[in-house]
Scaffold this motif. Structure first.
Motif, PDB file in Angstrom:
ATOM      1  N   HIS A 183       0.795   3.948  -8.329  1.00 34.41           N
ATOM      2  CA  HIS A 183       0.576   4.988  -7.330  1.00 34.41           C
ATOM      3  C   HIS A 183      -0.810   5.594  -7.535  1.00 34.41           C
ATOM      4  N   THR A 184      -1.577   5.746  -6.456  1.00 32.01           N
ATOM      5  CA  THR A 184      -2.894   6.398  -6.481  1.00 32.01           C
ATOM      6  C   THR A 184      -2.912   7.529  -5.451  1.00 32.01           C
ATOM      7  N   ASN A 192      -2.620   8.631  -0.327  1.00 32.36           N
ATOM      8  CA  ASN A 192      -1.679   8.186  -1.356  1.00 32.36           C
ATOM      9  C   ASN A 192      -1.301   6.730  -1.092  1.00 32.36           C
ATOM     10  N   ARG A 193      -1.408   5.932  -2.115  1.00 29.12           N
ATOM     11  CA  ARG A 193      -1.090   4.516  -1.958  1.00 29.12           C
ATOM     12  C   ARG A 193      -0.124   4.093  -3.069  1.00 29.12           C
ATOM     13  N   THR A 194       0.760   3.165  -2.670  1.00 32.71           N
ATOM     14  CA  THR A 194       1.738   2.602  -3.626  1.00 32.71           C
ATOM     15  C   THR A 194       1.598   1.088  -3.615  1.00 32.71           C
ATOM     16  N   TYR A 195       1.558   0.525  -4.816  1.00 27.26           N
ATOM     17  CA  TYR A 195       1.376  -0.927  -4.961  1.00 27.26           C
ATOM     18  C   TYR A 195       2.578  -1.481  -5.726  1.00 27.26           C
ATOM     19  N   GLU A 196       3.301  -2.398  -5.055  1.00 28.08           N
ATOM     20  CA  GLU A 196       4.425  -3.070  -5.723  1.00 28.08           C
ATOM     21  C   GLU A 196       3.879  -4.086  -6.737  1.00 28.08           C
ATOM     22  N   LEU A 197       4.470  -4.046  -7.889  1.00 26.49           N
ATOM     23  CA  LEU A 197       3.992  -4.923  -8.978  1.00 26.49           C
ATOM     24  C   LEU A 197       5.001  -6.035  -9.219  1.00 26.49           C
ATOM     25  N   SER A 215     -15.382  10.208  -6.112  1.00 26.72           N
ATOM     26  CA  SER A 215     -14.273  11.117  -5.802  1.00 26.72           C
ATOM     27  C   SER A 215     -13.168  10.942  -6.834  1.00 26.72           C
ATOM     28  N   GLU A 216     -12.600  12.102  -7.266  1.00 27.78           N
ATOM     29  CA  GLU A 216     -11.527  12.055  -8.245  1.00 27.78           C
ATOM     30  C   GLU A 216     -10.269  11.455  -7.619  1.00 27.78           C
ATOM     31  N   MET A 217      -9.553  10.723  -8.429  1.00 26.53           N
ATOM     32  CA  MET A 217      -8.294  10.137  -7.990  1.00 26.53           C
ATOM     33  C   MET A 217      -7.302  10.160  -9.148  1.00 26.53           C
ATOM     34  N   LYS A 218      -6.005  10.270  -8.764  1.00 27.43           N
ATOM     35  CA  LYS A 218      -4.919  10.305  -9.739  1.00 27.43           C
ATOM     36  C   LYS A 218      -4.193   8.970  -9.705  1.00 27.43           C
TER      37      LYS A 218
END
Length: 853
Positions: A183-184, A192-197, A215-218
């Motif tokens: 998740h980013t 917000n992005r979600t990547y299936e692994l 730019s800051e990202m979590k």
């Protein structure tokens, strides 16, 4: 294995249900799948099973308790009109249960206190005529996921730009299917992005379109399975601050004018990241001198722009340095080190002193000095091309110089009156202060009693020694050199204090290579003889084994030899050599051989067998077998035959020599055995023998000689001297040898002055016929002497056996050999005077009385 056939429980479809056969308990999964079709009630709309199993959960934590209940329908044909008996099975194992109070007794409950299977089937069975499964459920167990650990992200600024995040899923296995998602969250844009692994993945690459460099990202990772979920500690970053730069490039390392010990370094980023040159970056530099193999600790400078050079100071003068750099931006990881570039600081005159020592060889008239030196800890060459000068004068100059070299040793002849020499280091900027070296004489003082060298790693050795007397010692010199090279420049040394008894030597020590280590005692007035040992820092099996060969064979023995292993192929100290040999289908024999001998004799071998043999050489690091040879022992070899011939020849030669010596020592006896011992009257003045008389003395051994002449003589020799008793005995003992006087001394008994007293007769009997002729009819006449001297022995085989006196005067005249026949004096006339000078041989026999009776 138990087979159960289902019964018809419905109005329709009973045939299908009754035709299914179940195998218990091996196919439990099949049982559970088909249990809905067995023993059920079927109508036009649906089919209902005979039983229903309920459990708290089909997925439970591993090791937790599990509770299950089985409900049997009242209209189940298996229990109509019969008592109901319910059993539970977990896989292949029977599980005791407790019935639940009910009117029909068709409800059963089971409790598993510790479910320790990751996956198992729990089945409910009815005990009728046969045990039949009526219901079941699958239970899975595992662990909830752990939060992912060590989450980190790194930006790649090369083309294409990406952001790679990696993590570790945790050490504990869940035994359940676990899903991971990345998740980013970009705060500025609220994206917000979600990547299936994928299953088992531990990293993911985010494309450049999904993040912003400044730019800051979590970023965080979430793990999820049927027992729960867990989230990693989030990472907040600016993608550019997580970028790992490519190795930067050093453009040039140059000398700073009029600044000793300083270098100026110019650098830049790689071509793909040159757009970052406007930003200040962190920079680290590391250096190493050209003669060193270790880099210094990194030097961290303040953030700088790539367009500005960096000054490096506090370096040694006139020294070549190699430099490397690396960069980072804020908290980003450091880049890899750049390639090396070198630069040289400004030169100055050498400073400090040199450590040296000297060995003296030769006699007092022609002394040969071997001098070695090395920089001390305080010495600085301060230049590139440094040479060394040895002189007998302290002041610099060409006068008194005995040696000049670029190396670390020198050999020269010492002037007769010199007591010391001076050593200087020279470079382009000047000369160092002289190091005074006293000339030490060699002293025959054996102080060091023992020395050992113990490995201390692959590149060092611990040298230990013992001294008998340390009263006059001022220190020690530990010297070592590689034995495979003879270059004197490779000799190294260390000076030890008088209280030391050990020293660790290192530098240029390589494993599997031999080194000669010597310890010299130092006195105030000289250097003592050293104690030396060879050592290896590490050993292994030899690189080659010697090839054995046959040198000599003889009956049941054989000698095998081999060459010495070259020093460079030993890889250690050869501790043992063992020879293995065996006959075909026989036991293996082993002989231990001293490594220094390089030969072995194999004994008690069978001469009709074929043997095989090989040698094994060993060091403390391993062993190596040589090639196998085949041999057999001949019953007789060439050496044995030669020895037999030699012994036989020597024995035969000795026998011949003994026989010849025996013959020479007894030649008189042998001479008498083979031919008569007769004096040679031809060489005397008595009278020439005639051929006839000579023939008379040698009777024919056969009958081939015609008309032999047979004579008989009796001659007398007057001996007026009276002998003593001892002389008489001697005469008697030697009577056998008197035959050498011959048989022609006197041809007849008519010798003047003949008398019976004091005369020794010598008689020769000459007969006119052979001994084998018949004896004559007339009697023989013998002339008997009145002397006590025995007659000559006539035992020879060729002496006549019969004798005949010749009585006529004519015959006496013919046989008289003392003179011409005219000298014959008839009987009654006076005797003629005999002149003894005419008979030298007889004159020698004259003996005069020296005492009166």
């Amino acid at each position: 294995m138990k087979w159960i056939r289902g019964q018809n429980g419905g109005k329709q479809g009973g045939l299908a249900a009754s035709s299914v056969i179940i195998m218990i308990p091996t196919l439990v999964s099949v049982v559970v799948i088909l249990v809905a079709f067995l023993n059920g009630v079927q109508n036009e709309d649906n089919i209902q099973p005979c039983a229903k199993v309920q459990t708290s959960s089909s997925v439970v934590p591993l090791g937790s308790p599990v509770t299950a209940t089985c409900f049997i329908r009242d209209d189940c044909p298996l229990v109509i009109g019969q008592a109901v008996h319910i059993e539970w099975h977990l896989g292949n194992r029977f599980i005791p249960s407790s019935p639940v109070a009910s009117e029909s007794g068709s409800i059963s409950k089971v409790v598993i206190p510790n479910f320790n299977h990751t996956r198992a089937f729990l089945t409910c069975c009815i005990q009728a005529s046969l045990l039949q499964v009526v219901g079941g459920v699958e239970i899975r167990a595992g662990y909830p996921p752990e939060a992912p650990q060590n989450l980190s992200c790194q930006t790649n600024l090369t083309t294409p730009n990406t952001l790679t995040c990696s993590w570790s899923p945790g050490r504990q296995q869940t035994h359940l299917l676990t899903k991971y998602t990345l998740h980013t969250e970009i705060r500025e844009s609220n994206e917000n992005r979600t990547y299936e692994l994928q299953t088992g993945a531990d990293h993911y690459i985010i494309p450049r379109s999904d993040f912003v460099l400044f730019s800051e990202m979590k970023v965080y990772i979430k793990a999820d399975n049927e027992l729960g979920e867990a989230t990693s500690v989030p990472v907040v970053l600016e993608p550019v601050s997580a970028a790992k730069f490519d190795p930067p490039k050093i453009l040039k390392v140059e000398t700073v004018p009029k600044m000793y010990g300083c270098l100026k370094l110019r650098w830049n980023l790689s071509q793909h990241q040159s757009w970052m040159s406007v930003y200040r970056l962190n920079l680290e530099v590391r250096l190493k001198p050209a003669e060193s193999s270790q880099w210094s600790k990194p030097i961290l400078g303040s953030p700088v722009k790539p367009t500005r050079p960096v000054d490096l100071c506090h370096l040694h003068h006139g020294t070549q340095y190699f430099a490397q750099i690396r960069v980072s931006y804020q908290q980003s990881p450091w880049s890899e080190w750049s390639s090396s570039q070198s630069g040289v600081t400004l030169e100055s005159a050498p400073t400090g002193r040199l450590d040296s020592w000297m060995k003296v060889s030769g006699d007092h008239m022609h002394k040969q000095l071997h001098m070695f030196w090395k920089p001390s800890k305080q010495f600085r060459a301060n230049g590139q091309n440094v040479s060394y000068i040895v002189s007998v004068q302290a002041s610099p100059g060409e006068k008194g110089k005995v040696c000049s070299t670029m190396g670390n040793y020198c050999t020269f002849q010492l002037p007769s009156k010199a007591k010391k020499v001076y050593l200087r280091a020279v470079n382009a900027a000047g000369k160092s202060r002289p190091t005074e070296v006293q000339i030490s004489q060699t002293k025959a003082r054996w102080v060091i009693s023992n020395i050992t060298a113990i490995p201390r790693g692959d590149h060092s050795l611990l040298v230990q020694w013992q001294s008998n007397d340390t009263f006059c010692l001022t220190g020690y010199v530990v010297e070592w050199r590689p034995l495979l090279k003879s270059d004197l420049s490779l000799i190294q040394f260390e000076i030890a204090d008088q209280n030391q008894s050990s020293l660790v030597i290192s530098g240029s020590i390589e494993p599997y290579k031999p080194y000669g280590i010597s310890v010299y005692p130092r006195f105030k007035d000289g250097i003592g003889p050293p104690k030396t040992v060879n050592a290896y820092s590490r050993q292994k099996a030899p690189s080659m084994a010697p090839k054995i060969r046959m040198k000599k064979t003889w009956r049941s023995h054989i000698e095998l030899t081999w060459d010495e292993i070259p020093l460079g192929q030993r890889n250690g100290v050869i501790q043992s050599c063992r020879v293995f040999y065996w006959a075909k289908e026989g036991p293996i024999n082993v002989v231990n051989v001293d490594p220094e001998e390089r030969r072995v004799i194999l004994k008690d071998l069978n001469t009709v067998s074929l043997y095989e043999a090989f040698i094994m050489v060993s060091t403390s690091g391993g062993s190596l077998n040589g090639s196998t040879i085949h041999f057999e022992v001949e019953p007789f070899d060439a050496v044995t035959i030669v020895m037999i011939v030699m012994v036989t020849g020597v024995g035969l030669s000795l026998f011949i020599i003994v026989m010849v010596m025996t013959c020479f020592s007894n030649h008189k006896t042998l001479k008498g055995r083979f031919w008569p011992v007769v004096p040679d009257p031809a060489n005397s003045s008595i009278k020439r023998w005639t051929s006839e008389s000579t023939e008379d003395t040698h009777p024919s051994w056969d009958n081939e000689e015609p008309n032999p002449i047979y004579l008989s003589h009796l001659s007398f020799l007057d001996l007026p001297i009276k002998l003593s008793k001892e002389e008489d005995d001697l005469w008697l003992n030697d009577a056998e040898d008197t035959s050498d006087l011959g048989e022609s001394i006197c041809g007849s008994p008519c010798i003047p002055g003949y008398s019976n007293s004091g005369s020794v007769p010598y008689a020769t009997v000459i007969f006119s016929g052979p001994c084998i002729s018949p004896p004559p009819k007339e009697p023989h006449f013998y002339l008997r002497s009145e002397s006590t001297q025995p007659l000559l022995e006539t035992e020879e085989s060729f002496s006549p056996k019969c004798y005949q006196n010749i009585g006529t005067d004519e015959m006496q005249r013919e046989q008289c050999f003392f003179g011409p026949c005219d000298d014959y004096v008839p009987e009654g006339e006076p005797d003629p005077v005999i002149h003894w000078d005419d008979f030298p041989f007889l004159q020698a026999l004259v003996m005069n009385d020296t005492e009166n009776d």
